[in-house]
Write a protein that holds these residues in place. Structure first.
Motif, PDB file in Angstrom:
ATOM      1  N   GLY A  95      58.490   2.377   0.371  1.00 15.79           N
ATOM      2  CA  GLY A  95      59.765   1.671   0.368  1.00 15.79           C
ATOM      3  C   GLY A  95      60.826   2.383   1.188  1.00 15.79           C
ATOM      4  O   GLY A  95      61.784   1.751   1.655  1.00 15.79           O
ATOM      5  N   VAL A  96      60.666   3.691   1.371  1.00 14.59           N
ATOM      6  CA  VAL A  96      61.612   4.450   2.188  1.00 14.59           C
ATOM      7  C   VAL A  96      61.667   3.880   3.607  1.00 14.59           C
ATOM      8  O   VAL A  96      62.718   3.842   4.246  1.00 14.59           O
ATOM      9  N   MET A  97      60.504   3.428   4.092  1.00 14.52           N
ATOM     10  CA  MET A  97      60.442   2.933   5.470  1.00 14.52           C
ATOM     11  C   MET A  97      61.254   1.650   5.649  1.00 14.52           C
ATOM     12  O   MET A  97      61.771   1.386   6.737  1.00 14.52           O
ATOM     13  N   SER A  98      61.379   0.868   4.589  1.00 14.12           N
ATOM     14  CA  SER A  98      62.187  -0.349   4.691  1.00 14.12           C
ATOM     15  C   SER A  98      63.677  -0.023   4.626  1.00 14.12           C
ATOM     16  O   SER A  98      64.518  -0.853   4.983  1.00 14.12           O
ATOM     17  N   ILE A  99      64.017   1.191   4.173  1.00 14.67           N
ATOM     18  CA  ILE A  99      65.412   1.619   4.102  1.00 14.67           C
ATOM     19  C   ILE A  99      65.827   2.346   5.370  1.00 14.67           C
ATOM     20  O   ILE A  99      66.920   2.131   5.899  1.00 14.67           O
ATOM     21  N   ILE A 100      64.945   3.198   5.885  1.00 12.45           N
ATOM     22  CA  ILE A 100      65.334   4.100   6.965  1.00 12.45           C
ATOM     23  C   ILE A 100      65.638   3.373   8.268  1.00 12.45           C
ATOM     24  O   ILE A 100      66.400   3.864   9.105  1.00 12.45           O
ATOM     25  N   GLY A 101      65.094   2.184   8.442  1.00 15.04           N
ATOM     26  CA  GLY A 101      65.397   1.422   9.648  1.00 15.04           C
ATOM     27  C   GLY A 101      66.868   1.065   9.747  1.00 15.04           C
ATOM     28  O   GLY A 101      67.438   1.009  10.832  1.00 15.04           O
ATOM     29  N   LYS A 102      67.509   0.851   8.579  1.00 19.25           N
ATOM     30  CA  LYS A 102      68.927   0.505   8.545  1.00 19.25           C
ATOM     31  C   LYS A 102      69.800   1.714   8.205  1.00 19.25           C
ATOM     32  O   LYS A 102      70.988   1.750   8.545  1.00 19.25           O
ATOM     33  N   ASN A 103      69.215   2.685   7.506  1.00 18.84           N
ATOM     34  CA  ASN A 103      69.970   3.854   7.060  1.00 18.84           C
ATOM     35  C   ASN A 103      69.200   5.127   7.413  1.00 18.84           C
ATOM     36  O   ASN A 103      68.512   5.704   6.562  1.00 18.84           O
ATOM     37  N   PRO A 104      69.303   5.587   8.657  1.00 15.87           N
ATOM     38  CA  PRO A 104      68.543   6.777   9.052  1.00 15.87           C
ATOM     39  C   PRO A 104      69.031   8.071   8.414  1.00 15.87           C
ATOM     40  O   PRO A 104      68.274   9.037   8.323  1.00 15.87           O
ATOM     41  N   ASP A 105      70.275   8.086   7.940  1.00 16.57           N
ATOM     42  CA  ASP A 105      70.836   9.314   7.368  1.00 16.57           C
ATOM     43  C   ASP A 105      70.529   9.426   5.879  1.00 16.57           C
ATOM     44  O   ASP A 105      71.414   9.423   5.019  1.00 16.57           O
ATOM     45  N   HIS A 296      52.336  14.096   5.281  1.00 19.89           N
ATOM     46  CA  HIS A 296      51.143  13.343   5.705  1.00 19.89           C
ATOM     47  C   HIS A 296      51.268  11.868   5.330  1.00 19.89           C
ATOM     48  O   HIS A 296      51.062  10.977   6.161  1.00 19.89           O
ATOM     49  N   THR A 297      51.616  11.607   4.068  1.00 16.70           N
ATOM     50  CA  THR A 297      51.680  10.217   3.598  1.00 16.70           C
ATOM     51  C   THR A 297      52.851   9.469   4.226  1.00 16.70           C
ATOM     52  O   THR A 297      52.748   8.276   4.533  1.00 16.70           O
ATOM     53  N   ALA A 298      53.973  10.166   4.433  1.00 15.65           N
ATOM     54  CA  ALA A 298      55.115   9.528   5.093  1.00 15.65           C
ATOM     55  C   ALA A 298      54.752   9.107   6.506  1.00 15.65           C
ATOM     56  O   ALA A 298      55.154   8.028   6.973  1.00 15.65           O
ATOM     57  N   GLN A 299      53.990   9.934   7.202  1.00  9.59           N
ATOM     58  CA  GLN A 299      53.557   9.583   8.558  1.00  9.59           C
ATOM     59  C   GLN A 299      52.639   8.370   8.538  1.00  9.59           C
ATOM     60  O   GLN A 299      52.708   7.506   9.419  1.00  9.59           O
ATOM     61  N   LEU A 300      51.814   8.287   7.509  1.00  4.53           N
ATOM     62  CA  LEU A 300      50.912   7.145   7.335  1.00  4.53           C
ATOM     63  C   LEU A 300      51.703   5.848   7.208  1.00  4.53           C
ATOM     64  O   LEU A 300      51.407   4.845   7.876  1.00  4.53           O
ATOM     65  N   TYR A 301      52.738   5.874   6.380  1.00  2.00           N
ATOM     66  CA  TYR A 301      53.572   4.679   6.198  1.00  2.00           C
ATOM     67  C   TYR A 301      54.400   4.378   7.440  1.00  2.00           C
ATOM     68  O   TYR A 301      54.606   3.212   7.790  1.00  2.00           O
ATOM     69  N   ALA A 302      54.888   5.421   8.104  1.00  2.00           N
ATOM     70  CA  ALA A 302      55.684   5.208   9.316  1.00  2.00           C
ATOM     71  C   ALA A 302      54.838   4.534  10.393  1.00  2.00           C
ATOM     72  O   ALA A 302      55.285   3.576  11.047  1.00  2.00           O
ATOM     73  N   ASP A 303      53.616   5.013  10.579  1.00  3.15           N
ATOM     74  CA  ASP A 303      52.715   4.426  11.579  1.00  3.15           C
ATOM     75  C   ASP A 303      52.416   2.961  11.241  1.00  3.15           C
ATOM     76  O   ASP A 303      52.396   2.099  12.126  1.00  3.15           O
ATOM     77  N   PHE A 304      52.201   2.688   9.943  1.00  7.17           N
ATOM     78  CA  PHE A 304      51.909   1.318   9.518  1.00  7.17           C
ATOM     79  C   PHE A 304      53.120   0.415   9.749  1.00  7.17           C
ATOM     80  O   PHE A 304      52.983  -0.722  10.222  1.00  7.17           O
ATOM     81  N   GLY A 310      57.846  -3.399  11.074  1.00  7.53           N
ATOM     82  CA  GLY A 310      58.905  -3.057  10.141  1.00  7.53           C
ATOM     83  C   GLY A 310      59.881  -2.043  10.713  1.00  7.53           C
ATOM     84  O   GLY A 310      61.063  -2.044  10.360  1.00  7.53           O
ATOM     85  N   LEU A 311      59.376  -1.152  11.574  1.00  2.68           N
ATOM     86  CA  LEU A 311      60.204  -0.173  12.262  1.00  2.68           C
ATOM     87  C   LEU A 311      60.004  -0.331  13.763  1.00  2.68           C
ATOM     88  O   LEU A 311      58.897  -0.623  14.223  1.00  2.68           O
ATOM     89  N   THR A 312      61.068  -0.123  14.502  1.00  5.50           N
ATOM     90  CA  THR A 312      60.973  -0.208  15.961  1.00  5.50           C
ATOM     91  C   THR A 312      60.823   1.166  16.595  1.00  5.50           C
ATOM     92  O   THR A 312      60.436   1.278  17.757  1.00  5.50           O
ATOM     93  N   ALA A 313      61.175   2.214  15.836  1.00  4.72           N
ATOM     94  CA  ALA A 313      61.056   3.580  16.356  1.00  4.72           C
ATOM     95  C   ALA A 313      60.549   4.490  15.252  1.00  4.72           C
ATOM     96  O   ALA A 313      60.834   4.274  14.067  1.00  4.72           O
ATOM     97  N   ALA A 314      59.807   5.503  15.645  1.00  6.05           N
ATOM     98  CA  ALA A 314      59.231   6.425  14.669  1.00  6.05           C
ATOM     99  C   ALA A 314      60.312   7.312  14.068  1.00  6.05           C
ATOM    100  O   ALA A 314      61.106   7.910  14.796  1.00  6.05           O
TER     101      ALA A 314
END
Length: 333
Positions: A95-105, A296-304, A310-314
């Protein structure tokens, strides 16, 4: 006269300041009290130490005021956090990945637990295996952790998302959609899994079959970490106190949580989750490529998320994860 009085008062105060300074004394002004940390979360057993720490006074004991904000609406909590209404939030790592796209900080400061069977795929009674899902409608919140969970389930049984029709449905709504026949399967979690089973569904697949894929974490905003690190340190200490209390007093904790959240006691269980201890957090916050590492797991979700749009940039995983608050409790630190 009023003018002369004001001039006299000003001169008096200035003289008082000079005399005090010459005598080596200083005025001490009290700092304004910090507001409570507002931390939001939804209905998930691994988040319940929040209520234990609040009710048992662990936050106060550690010197921090916390305002827990509970809601059964997961997406609503995430949306409100993104809108700046809370200082922190407890969510799945996916779920962090759905937040970080709008709130990187934002930064992860603690792992609360691991889903070890509490996340499920529930199905209608005539579906006996994952292979039977071929051609069926499967409800899942697209773009969130549940989508990757479903993908892993399908892949482990020789299927892909092309073999099913994914329908964008929140986990809380899955029991009702299964009962109505809108979908034949859906991804949800306890206690909503119990609702689905009571409505006639059955559990087909659980996160016990995808170990360490679904960790849950606590996020804070960058400005909160910068301006109020002492409060966050105290919060983390109180969190582990609450975990220890739950383990030592399971029945009392169950009653406490059920009463505070107005839920049924059977909804309060750690049977299908693994509360993350300090030792496990220290492993999770170690950067490496093992499954135990959040990196490791965060990178897995970021790549997905990038692959599915869902994300335009890593995201910068090293920046996203802040190990300092866990490391403060490391023996010998």
């Amino acid at each position: 006269m009023k003018s002369r009085f004001l001039r006299f008062a000003s001169l008096f105060l200035l003289s008082l300041f000079l005399v005090t300074a010459c005598n080596g004394r200083t005025f001490i002004t009290s700092k304004p009290e910090l507001p409570p940390l507002r931390i939001a979360y939804n209905l998930w057993p691994g988040y319940f130490p929040m209520e234990i720490a609040s009710e048992q006074g662990f936050f106060a004991e550690q010197g921090v005021e916390v305002e827990p904000v509970y809601s059964e609406n997961y997406l609503g909590v995430v949306s409100d956090f993104s809108a700046g209404k809370y200082d922190g939030i407890i969510v799945t790592l996916g779920g962090v990945m759905s937040i970080i796209g709008k709130n990187p900080d934002i930064h992860i400061v603690l792992e609360t637990d691991q889903s070890a069977g509490a996340d499920t795929v529930v199905v209608q009674r005539d579906i006996k295996s994952v292979v039977d899902l071929k051609g069926k409608r499967l409800g899942v919140k697209l773009g969130d952790y549940g989508e990757l969970f479903v993908v892993k389930m399908l892949e482990s049984n020789g299927l892909t998302t092309d073999d099913v029709t994914l329908v964008d449905i929140e986990g809380e709504a899955i029991p009702a959609h299964i009962k109505s026949g809108d979908i034949q399967a859906g991804q949800t979690w306890y206690p909503y899994t119990l609702e689905a089973v009571k409505a006639g569904a059955q559990v087909l697949f659980t996160s016990k079959q995808t170990p360490r894929l679904i960790p849950n974490v606590i996020l804070f905003r960058s400005n909160v970490i910068r301006d109020r690190p002492g409060q966050i340190k105290a919060f983390v200490r109180a969190w582990f106190q609450a975990q220890d209390y739950w383990k030592a007093n399971p029945e009392a904790s169950k009653s406490l949580i059920a009463k505070r959240l107005k839920i049924k006691p059977e909804s309060v269980s750690t049977d299908n989750i693994q509360l993350s201890t300090l030792k496990e957090n220290l492993k999770a916050f170690t950067p490496d490529s093992t499954e135990e590492s959040l990196y490791h797991t965060a990178q897995l979700y970021a790549d997905f998320s990038i692959r599915t749009g869902g994300l335009t940039a890593a995201p910068d995983i090293q920046k996203l994860i802040d190990p300092s608050f866990v490391q403060q409790l490391q023996p010998g630190s």
